[in-house]
Design an enzyme around this catalytic site. Sequence first.
Site, PDB file in Angstrom:
ATOM      1  N   HIS A  19     -10.351  -4.739  -2.978  1.00  0.00           N
ATOM      2  CA  HIS A  19      -9.009  -5.035  -2.453  1.00  0.00           C
ATOM      3  C   HIS A  19      -9.112  -5.425  -0.989  1.00  0.00           C
ATOM      4  O   HIS A  19      -9.895  -4.851  -0.236  1.00  0.00           O
ATOM      5  CB  HIS A  19      -8.065  -3.840  -2.625  1.00  0.00           C
ATOM      6  N   VAL A  44     -10.906   3.288  -3.420  1.00  0.00           N
ATOM      7  CA  VAL A  44     -10.541   2.791  -4.753  1.00  0.00           C
ATOM      8  C   VAL A  44     -11.556   1.715  -5.133  1.00  0.00           C
ATOM      9  O   VAL A  44     -11.683   0.700  -4.427  1.00  0.00           O
ATOM     10  CB  VAL A  44      -9.109   2.223  -4.764  1.00  0.00           C
ATOM     11  N   ASP A  81       0.850  -1.189   0.000  1.00  0.00           N
ATOM     12  CA  ASP A  81       0.000   0.000   0.000  1.00  0.00           C
ATOM     13  C   ASP A  81       0.892   1.248   0.000  1.00  0.00           C
ATOM     14  O   ASP A  81       1.871   1.330   0.754  1.00  0.00           O
ATOM     15  CB  ASP A  81      -0.916   0.003   1.234  1.00  0.00           C
ATOM     16  N   ILE A  82       0.528   2.212  -0.840  1.00  0.00           N
ATOM     17  CA  ILE A  82       1.375   3.399  -1.004  1.00  0.00           C
ATOM     18  C   ILE A  82       1.274   4.346   0.207  1.00  0.00           C
ATOM     19  O   ILE A  82       2.159   5.175   0.426  1.00  0.00           O
ATOM     20  CB  ILE A  82       0.982   4.124  -2.325  1.00  0.00           C
ATOM     21  N   HIS A 119      -7.150  -5.565   2.449  1.00  0.00           N
ATOM     22  CA  HIS A 119      -5.987  -5.022   3.158  1.00  0.00           C
ATOM     23  C   HIS A 119      -5.422  -6.116   4.071  1.00  0.00           C
ATOM     24  O   HIS A 119      -6.172  -6.797   4.773  1.00  0.00           O
ATOM     25  CB  HIS A 119      -6.392  -3.855   4.055  1.00  0.00           C
TER      26      HIS A 119
HETATM   27  P1  5GP Z   1      -9.738   1.801   0.590  1.00  0.00           P
HETATM   28  O1  5GP Z   1      -9.935   3.032   1.432  1.00  0.00           O
HETATM   29  O2  5GP Z   1     -10.402   1.931  -0.774  1.00  0.00           O
HETATM   30  O3  5GP Z   1     -10.105   0.520   1.297  1.00  0.00           O
HETATM   31  O4  5GP Z   1      -8.193   1.670   0.367  1.00  0.00           O
HETATM   32  C1  5GP Z   1      -7.523   2.139  -0.768  1.00  0.00           C
HETATM   33  C2  5GP Z   1      -6.062   1.931  -0.494  1.00  0.00           C
HETATM   34  O5  5GP Z   1      -5.368   2.055  -1.701  1.00  0.00           O
HETATM   35  C3  5GP Z   1      -5.488   2.948   0.486  1.00  0.00           C
HETATM   36  O6  5GP Z   1      -4.932   2.258   1.609  1.00  0.00           O
HETATM   37  C4  5GP Z   1      -4.451   3.695  -0.329  1.00  0.00           C
HETATM   38  O7  5GP Z   1      -3.301   4.029   0.405  1.00  0.00           O
HETATM   39  C5  5GP Z   1      -4.148   2.705  -1.421  1.00  0.00           C
HETATM   40  N1  5GP Z   1      -3.728   3.314  -2.678  1.00  0.00           N
HETATM   41  C6  5GP Z   1      -4.349   4.340  -3.338  1.00  0.00           C
HETATM   42  N2  5GP Z   1      -3.695   4.622  -4.482  1.00  0.00           N
HETATM   43  C7  5GP Z   1      -2.650   3.758  -4.558  1.00  0.00           C
HETATM   44  C8  5GP Z   1      -1.593   3.578  -5.513  1.00  0.00           C
HETATM   45  O8  5GP Z   1      -1.497   4.256  -6.535  1.00  0.00           O
HETATM   46  N3  5GP Z   1      -0.705   2.592  -5.245  1.00  0.00           N
HETATM   47  C9  5GP Z   1      -0.782   1.818  -4.130  1.00  0.00           C
HETATM   48  N4  5GP Z   1       0.156   0.892  -3.959  1.00  0.00           N
HETATM   49  N5  5GP Z   1      -1.750   1.974  -3.191  1.00  0.00           N
HETATM   50  C10 5GP Z   1      -2.673   2.929  -3.401  1.00  0.00           C
END
Ligand code: 5GP
Length: 147
Positions: free
Chosen positions: A101, A97, A31-32, A103
């Site tokens: 996914h 996103v 995760d970035i 985590h």
């Molecule tokens: P959500 O809030 O949708 O469950 O988590 C989205 C995750 O995607 C976040 O933890 C965020 O840091 C990660 N993320 C967003 N953009 C990117 C990216 O371009 N590359 C990577 N590796 N992680 C990303």
Amino acid sequence: MDPYTIFADIVAGRAPSSKVYEDEDVLAFMDIRPMTPGHLLVIPKVPARSLAELDPVIGGKLFQVAQRLAAALRESEVRCDGVNLFLADGVTAGQEVFHVHLHVIPRTPGDGFGLRNRATTPPRADLDYLAASIRGAAGRAQPNAAS
Ligand code: 5GP
């Protein structure tokens, strides 16, 4: 809704990622913006915006990969005394996103990450009522099948 997400670019190799696992259906990478050091994301290669759109067979594979990577984290140089698996499905759940996914979050004492239970236990009748409602819906639900 636009089906495009940055994860589609990562799957296609058009955007960079730090990969930790890949097979024909699943990709896992760092995760970035990690919640804790070593935070991983496990994604299907085929885009699915939500759990409702995800082929349950692929969903099972996501969990299998996450289980394997949880074990790997404990064996790696990442500080990892425990692991949380977390999936946000929908804006209200914190999804940012819109490509499903899972985590995989390594945990150490005092790292500050956490979910909280309600402080009080609801009456059993309330739990039974909601259980019956969910049981009924589960009997009717049609998870996305492979298309
Ligand atoms: P959500 O809030 O949708 O469950 O988590 C989205 C995750 O995607 C976040 O933890 C965020 O840091 C990660 N993320 C967003 N953009 C990117 C990216 O371009 N590359 C990577 N590796 N992680 C990303």
